[in-house]
Each structure stands twice: as structure tokens, then as C-alpha cells.
Design a protein around this motif. Structure first.
Motif, PDB file in Angstrom:
ATOM      1  N   SER A  53       0.685  -1.394   0.104  1.00 47.08           N
ATOM      2  CA  SER A  53       0.121  -0.032   0.078  1.00 47.08           C
ATOM      3  C   SER A  53       0.704   1.277  -0.056  1.00 47.08           C
ATOM      4  N   ALA A  54       2.010   1.169   0.766  1.00 44.62           N
ATOM      5  CA  ALA A  54       2.956   2.248   0.664  1.00 44.62           C
ATOM      6  C   ALA A  54       3.367   2.635  -0.522  1.00 44.62           C
ATOM      7  N   ALA A  55       4.018   1.444  -1.178  1.00 40.49           N
ATOM      8  CA  ALA A  55       4.340   1.500  -2.477  1.00 40.49           C
ATOM      9  C   ALA A  55       3.575   2.087  -3.665  1.00 40.49           C
ATOM     10  N   PHE A  56       2.399   1.717  -3.225  1.00 43.80           N
ATOM     11  CA  PHE A  56       1.280   2.243  -4.365  1.00 43.80           C
ATOM     12  C   PHE A  56       1.068   3.929  -4.052  1.00 43.80           C
ATOM     13  N   ARG A  57       0.886   4.315  -2.681  1.00 49.28           N
ATOM     14  CA  ARG A  57       0.844   5.565  -2.457  1.00 49.28           C
ATOM     15  C   ARG A  57       1.910   6.388  -3.073  1.00 49.28           C
ATOM     16  N   CYS A  58       3.194   5.759  -3.074  1.00 51.37           N
ATOM     17  CA  CYS A  58       4.649   6.417  -3.359  1.00 51.37           C
ATOM     18  C   CYS A  58       4.291   6.757  -5.147  1.00 51.37           C
ATOM     19  N   ALA A  59       3.886   5.627  -5.540  1.00 54.91           N
ATOM     20  CA  ALA A  59       3.850   5.868  -7.248  1.00 54.91           C
ATOM     21  C   ALA A  59       2.817   6.828  -7.666  1.00 54.91           C
ATOM     22  N   VAL A  60       1.545   6.919  -6.851  1.00 58.19           N
ATOM     23  CA  VAL A  60       0.650   7.890  -7.232  1.00 58.19           C
ATOM     24  C   VAL A  60       1.206   9.341  -6.942  1.00 58.19           C
ATOM     25  N   THR A  61       2.036   9.334  -5.938  1.00 63.45           N
ATOM     26  CA  THR A  61       2.484  11.039  -5.518  1.00 63.45           C
ATOM     27  C   THR A  61       3.542  11.248  -6.819  1.00 63.45           C
ATOM     28  N   ARG A  62       4.181  10.287  -7.108  1.00 65.14           N
ATOM     29  CA  ARG A  62       5.267  10.531  -8.225  1.00 65.14           C
ATOM     30  C   ARG A  62       4.457  10.521  -9.533  1.00 65.14           C
ATOM     31  N   TRP A  63       3.450  10.129  -9.695  1.00 69.46           N
ATOM     32  CA  TRP A  63       2.453  10.193 -10.900  1.00 69.46           C
ATOM     33  C   TRP A  63       1.794  11.451 -10.900  1.00 69.46           C
ATOM     34  N   ALA A  64       1.269  12.149  -9.771  1.00 71.44           N
ATOM     35  CA  ALA A  64       0.645  13.506  -9.599  1.00 71.44           C
ATOM     36  C   ALA A  64       1.751  14.354  -9.973  1.00 71.44           C
ATOM     37  N   LEU A  65       3.111  14.361  -9.939  1.00 70.57           N
ATOM     38  CA  LEU A  65       3.716  15.148 -10.336  1.00 70.57           C
ATOM     39  C   LEU A  65       4.176  15.280 -11.630  1.00 70.57           C
ATOM     40  N   ASP A  66       4.088  14.016 -12.196  1.00 66.55           N
ATOM     41  CA  ASP A  66       4.280  13.962 -13.849  1.00 66.55           C
ATOM     42  C   ASP A  66       3.827  12.598 -14.420  1.00 66.55           C
ATOM     43  N   ASP A  67       2.908  13.103 -15.226  1.00 71.28           N
ATOM     44  CA  ASP A  67       2.172  12.059 -16.023  1.00 71.28           C
ATOM     45  C   ASP A  67       2.790  11.691 -17.303  1.00 71.28           C
ATOM     46  N   SER A  68       4.256  11.562 -17.267  1.00 73.55           N
ATOM     47  CA  SER A  68       4.744  11.204 -18.616  1.00 73.55           C
ATOM     48  C   SER A  68       4.901   9.997 -18.734  1.00 73.55           C
ATOM     49  N   VAL A  69       4.651   9.002 -17.484  1.00 78.07           N
ATOM     50  CA  VAL A  69       4.644   7.719 -17.095  1.00 78.07           C
ATOM     51  C   VAL A  69       3.468   7.153 -16.704  1.00 78.07           C
ATOM     52  N   ALA A  70       2.944   6.011 -17.352  1.00 77.85           N
ATOM     53  CA  ALA A  70       1.673   5.701 -16.890  1.00 77.85           C
ATOM     54  C   ALA A  70       1.655   5.136 -15.545  1.00 77.85           C
ATOM     55  N   LEU A  71       0.655   5.465 -14.701  1.00 74.58           N
ATOM     56  CA  LEU A  71       0.543   5.118 -13.425  1.00 74.58           C
ATOM     57  C   LEU A  71       0.754   3.673 -13.234  1.00 74.58           C
ATOM     58  N   GLY A  72       0.207   2.762 -14.012  1.00 75.55           N
ATOM     59  CA  GLY A  72       0.624   1.102 -13.966  1.00 75.55           C
ATOM     60  C   GLY A  72       2.008   0.815 -13.988  1.00 75.55           C
ATOM     61  N   ASP A  73       2.979   1.375 -14.821  1.00 76.61           N
ATOM     62  CA  ASP A  73       4.231   1.205 -14.807  1.00 76.61           C
ATOM     63  C   ASP A  73       4.882   1.662 -13.402  1.00 76.61           C
ATOM     64  N   LEU A  74       4.501   2.817 -13.076  1.00 77.09           N
ATOM     65  CA  LEU A  74       5.244   3.430 -11.702  1.00 77.09           C
ATOM     66  C   LEU A  74       4.730   2.410 -10.686  1.00 77.09           C
ATOM     67  N   VAL A  75       3.513   2.106 -10.554  1.00 80.69           N
ATOM     68  CA  VAL A  75       3.246   0.734  -9.453  1.00 80.69           C
ATOM     69  C   VAL A  75       3.983  -0.398  -9.436  1.00 80.69           C
ATOM     70  N   ARG A  76       3.988  -0.731 -10.704  1.00 78.77           N
ATOM     71  CA  ARG A  76       4.730  -2.069 -11.107  1.00 78.77           C
ATOM     72  C   ARG A  76       6.155  -1.867 -10.495  1.00 78.77           C
ATOM     73  N   ASP A  77       6.763  -0.633 -10.978  1.00 76.50           N
ATOM     74  CA  ASP A  77       8.268  -0.506 -10.653  1.00 76.50           C
ATOM     75  C   ASP A  77       8.392  -0.276  -8.857  1.00 76.50           C
ATOM     76  N   ALA A  78       7.209   0.226  -8.346  1.00 76.22           N
ATOM     77  CA  ALA A  78       7.529   0.254  -6.638  1.00 76.22           C
ATOM     78  C   ALA A  78       7.314  -0.765  -6.136  1.00 76.22           C
ATOM     79  N   LEU A  79       6.296  -1.745  -6.914  1.00 76.50           N
ATOM     80  CA  LEU A  79       6.143  -3.089  -6.109  1.00 76.50           C
ATOM     81  C   LEU A  79       7.431  -4.036  -6.367  1.00 76.50           C
ATOM     82  N   ASP A  80       7.887  -3.866  -7.526  1.00 76.53           N
ATOM     83  CA  ASP A  80       9.206  -4.712  -7.807  1.00 76.53           C
ATOM     84  C   ASP A  80      10.216  -4.488  -6.799  1.00 76.53           C
ATOM     85  N   LEU A  81      10.437  -2.838  -6.664  1.00 78.03           N
ATOM     86  CA  LEU A  81      11.392  -2.316  -5.730  1.00 78.03           C
ATOM     87  C   LEU A  81      11.221  -2.974  -4.391  1.00 78.03           C
TER      88      LEU A  81
END
Length: 209
Positions: A163-191
Motif C-alpha cells: 500500500s505504501a508503494a502504491f501511494r508513493c507511485a501515485v505521488t510520483r505520478w501526480a507530479l508528472d504524468d509522462s509515465v503511466a500509473l501502472g508502470d510506476l506501481v509495477r516499479d514500486a512493487l518490484d522495488l
């Protein structure tokens, strides 16, 4: 990405719900939440008031946007994953399956919702409470899959970290939508799945390799 196995009826329901959420958030941001009625929300979404109440008990629920079916649906996916899939992988796949095309393109809506909720601490508390209930459902599912008792730390920690990883991904996405949310969440979960003790090689901020 469309949710695997989702029927046409389910997709229509999801879109109607999303349209009502968008209407609620937009009107609340424009006029002030207390000055928006259910009738106006329904008209903005081009549905009847009766349809609104098929999806939400009140405009509070529409603003918060928590789908009561999300937790049970994700828990069911975790339990239904193939036997050779680890509990973490089952959880990861369940989270990613929730990120549809509509959600990937909803950045502006997320930002507006956050803005409105920050002005209503009472609703913000309810939003957190809804998240806690879903986390408990998912932790129970992970625990069952791992053959662990409900009191075990592992499933609770896995879901809380996810859940924390998801929130971090959403925060990153809110600042810049050049990357899809799904890709950011995938990266965060994998990290966090790989471990955070060391910076992973070849990882770059905000994108998939």
C-alpha cells in the motif's frame, strides 16, 4: 490494460461508477463540496438520481471513491492464483490487475479529489478507514495463501508495504504524468519485492526499463 475476465456488464458498471465519481469531484472542486447536490451530480454524469444511489449511499461515498467490491475482488484473485505463484507475486498481480486504462488516465481526477478531501478532514479520515478495511482483507488472503495464521506479521507487513508503494507511485505520478500509473506501481512493487537495502542497478526514476 483491461481487467482479466471482466464482463461487458462489469465494464459498463465500472464506467458508470467512474463517471459519477468524476462528476462529484469536478463539481465539488468548482463550487465547493457543500454546495453540490446529488441531483446535480447525476445530471452532470447524464444518469438518473436512482442510478446514482445504485452505486453510492451518499455523495460522501462518491467523493471518496472507494469501491466496496475492490477488496473482495483483489482477495479473490490472490487466492485464485496458480499454486506455483508466491504470495508476493499473487498480491502484486492482483494490484496491477486493478489498474485499468481509465485509472491510468485519471491523473487530473486524483489531483482534484486530493484537493477537495484536504478541505474535509472528516472525509479524509473515512477514506483512510476504507483503505484499512481493504488491507485487512488482502492480508487475510495472503496469510491463507502462505499457510500462515491471521496473527502472523508477514501478510500484514507485505500488504502494508504494498500500500505504501502504491501511494508513493501515485505521488510520483501526480507530479508528472509522462509515465503511466501502472508502470510506476509495477516499479514500486518490484522495488520493495526485491528489497530496499541497496539501490538496484539500472533503475531510473519514474520509468520501466
Amino acid at each position: 490494460m483491461n481487467q482479466l475476465g471482466e464482463s461487458l456488464r462489469d465494464r459498463k458498471k465500472r464506467r458508470t461508477r467512474a463517471a459519477l465519481e468524476r462528476a462529484t469531484v469536478r463539481l465539488a472542486a468548482e463550487r465547493g463540496y457543500d454546495h453540490v447536490t446529488v441531483e446535480e451530480i447525476a445530471a452532470e454524469a447524464d444518469v438518473s438520481v436512482r442510478t446514482f444511489f445504485n452505486y453510492f449511499v451518499s455523495k460522501d461515498e462518491a467523493l471518496i471513491g472507494a469501491d466496496p467490491e475492490t477488496g473482495p475482488r483483489m482477495a479473490e484473485r490472490i487466492l485464485a492464483a496458480p499454486d506455483d505463484v508466491t504470495p508476493f507475486q499473487a498480491y502484486r498481480d492482483s494490484v496491477l490487475a486493478e489498474i485499468t486504462d481509465e485509472l491510468n488516465n485519471a491523473r487530473d481526477l486524483w489531483l482534484l479529489r486530493k484537493e477537495v478531501l484536504m478541505q474535509r478532514p472528516d472525509l479524509l479520515v473515512r477514506a483512510f478507514a476504507n483503505s484499512a478495511e481493504s488491507e485487512q482483507l488482502l492480508a487475510n488472503a495472503v496469510g491463507r495463501r502462505a499457510g500462515l495464521p491471521e496473527s502472523d506479521l508477514y501478510p500484514r507487513l507485505l500488504v502494508a508495504a504494498g500500500s505504501a508503494a502504491f501511494r508513493c507511485a501515485v505521488t510520483r505520478w501526480a507530479l508528472d504524468d509522462s509515465v503511466a500509473l501502472g508502470d510506476l506501481v509495477r516499479d514500486a512493487l518490484d522495488l520493495f519485492g526485491t528489497g530496499l537495502a541497496h539501490v538496484p542497478p539500472h533503475h531510473h526514476e519514474g520509468g520501466s526499463s
